[in-house]
Design an enzyme around this catalytic site. Structure first.
Site, PDB file in Angstrom:
ATOM      1  N   LEU A  17       1.733  18.566 -12.262  1.00 20.37           N
ATOM      2  CA  LEU A  17       0.313  18.841 -12.408  1.00 20.37           C
ATOM      3  C   LEU A  17       0.157  20.299 -12.818  1.00 20.37           C
ATOM      4  CD1 LEU A  17      -1.265  17.199  -9.204  1.00 20.37           C
ATOM      5  CD2 LEU A  17      -1.204  16.254 -11.533  1.00 20.37           C
ATOM      6  N   ASP A  18      -0.896  20.603 -13.577  1.00 24.60           N
ATOM      7  CA  ASP A  18      -1.206  21.989 -13.889  1.00 24.60           C
ATOM      8  C   ASP A  18      -1.350  22.786 -12.593  1.00 24.60           C
ATOM      9  OD1 ASP A  18      -1.377  21.163 -16.520  1.00 24.60           O
ATOM     10  OD2 ASP A  18      -3.568  21.055 -16.527  1.00 24.60           O
ATOM     11  N   MET A  19      -1.086  24.082 -12.661  1.00 24.52           N
ATOM     12  CA  MET A  19      -1.201  24.928 -11.477  1.00 24.52           C
ATOM     13  C   MET A  19      -2.583  24.806 -10.840  1.00 24.52           C
ATOM     14  SD  MET A  19      -0.710  29.068 -11.108  1.00 24.52           S
ATOM     15  CE  MET A  19      -2.285  29.479 -11.858  1.00 24.52           C
TER      16      MET A  19
ATOM     17  N   THR B 236      -4.707  22.326 -10.966  1.00 22.59           N
ATOM     18  CA  THR B 236      -5.055  20.964 -10.557  1.00 22.59           C
ATOM     19  C   THR B 236      -4.445  20.660  -9.190  1.00 22.59           C
ATOM     20  OG1 THR B 236      -5.053  20.266 -12.874  1.00 22.59           O
ATOM     21  CG2 THR B 236      -4.937  18.523 -11.232  1.00 22.59           C
TER      22      THR B 236
ATOM     23  N   ARG C 157      -8.463  18.116 -19.487  1.00 18.14           N
ATOM     24  CA  ARG C 157      -9.249  19.338 -19.630  1.00 18.14           C
ATOM     25  C   ARG C 157      -9.751  19.506 -21.061  1.00 18.14           C
ATOM     26  NH1 ARG C 157      -5.310  23.496 -16.364  1.00 18.14           N
ATOM     27  NH2 ARG C 157      -6.984  24.989 -16.775  1.00 18.14           N
TER      28      ARG C 157
END
Length: 220
Positions: A61-63, A65, A162
Site C-alpha cells: 500500500l502507498d505510505m 494509505t 488516487r
C-alpha cells in the site's frame, strides 16, 4: 520532500496469522517496505519480520494509505499468493472520502495510466501510452459536500485510485500528490483505506475474507 515520521503505535496490528500467511493492518504514514535511505528503514515489512522471521512481502500500500496487507510466511506461499494477485484472484475493496459528489450511485473509471517520470513517483493519465487501468466505484454516503465511496480496483497500477479519482474531478481528501489545495487541506491524512481483502488460502484452499474499519475521519 516530507520528513518521514512513521507512527509508533500500534507497532504492529495483526488481523490474522497462521503458518502460511499474515494479514496486517497498516497505519497511514508507514511505508510498506523499507526505502533506500537508512532513515526510511522502518516499515510494515521490517516490523513484521522482527516478530515473524522469514515473512515476505506480497503486495504494497502507498505510505499514506491505511488498511489491510497480506504477507507470506514462506517462499512457496509467496509464489502462490503473488500469482493470485497477478491473475486478479484476490478481491480488494477500499473506502475513500472524496471532494464533491460523484454523478450517479455507481460506475467505472477506465483511464490508462503511466508514470509521470519527471515528477515520479506521481502517475498520470495517458490515453496513448498508458497501461489499461480500471476502477469500479460505489457511493456510500454524502456529508459536507464530500462523498464516501467504496472502490474496487480491477487492475493494480501504482496510485491508480488516487489518479482515477483526481481525473474525474473528485480527488481523495488529504492527498498530498493529487488533491487541489482545498481537498488537500480538508483532512490531516489521505482518506484512503484498504477495508476488505478476500483470497483463497494458499494451503487449505478455503476462501477467506478479512475486514478493517476506516477511522472516524472518514465519516465526518
Amino acid at each position: 520532500m516530507r520528513e518521514y515520521r512513521p507512527p509508533t503505535e500500534p507497532l504492529l496490528s495483526v488481523v490474522y496469522c497462521d503458518e502460511a500467511l499474515l494479514v496486517l493492518d497498516k497505519p497511514s504514514g508507514l511505508l510498506s517496505v523499507p526505502g533506500r535511505d537508512p532513515a526510511h528503514r522502518d516499515s510494515l515489512a521490517s516490523r513484521a519480520q522482527e516478530r515473524y522471521p522469514g515473512a515476505l512481502t506480497v503486495h504494497r500500500l502507498d505510505m499514506d494509505t491505511s488498511g489491510l496487507v497480506v504477507m507470506a510466511r514462506n517462499p512457496v506461499v509467496h509464489r502462490n499468493l503473488s500469482a493470485g494477485f497477478r491473475s486478479r484472484q484476490v478481491e480488494k475493496t477500499y473506502c475513500a472520502k472524496v471532494w464533491g459528489e460523484l454523478e450517479g450511485d455507481a460506475g467505472e473509471i477506465d483511464l490508462p495510466l503511466i508514470c509521470d517520470w519527471p515528477n515520479r513517483p506521481r502517475q498520470k493519465v495517458d490515453l496513448e501510452a498508458g497501461k489499461p487501468s480500471l476502477t469500479r466505484w460505489e457511493k456510500i454516503s454524502l456529508s459536507g459536500g464530500c462523498s464516501l465511496v467504496r472502490l474496487k480496483p480491477v487492475t493494480g497500477r501504482s496510485h491508480q485510485l488516487r489518479v482515477h479519482l483526481e481525473a474525474t474531478g473528485h480527488p481523495i481528501l488529504g492527498d498530498p500528490f493529487y488533491a487541489h489545495p482545498q481537498a488537500r487541506a480538508a483532512a490531516p491524512r489521505l482518506l484512503l483505506h484498504a477495508a476488505e481483502l478476500a483470497l483463497t488460502h494458499p494451503e487449505s484452499g478455503e476462501w477467506m475474507r478479512f475486514t478493517s474499519a476506516p477511522d472516524e475521519r472518514f465519516f465526518h
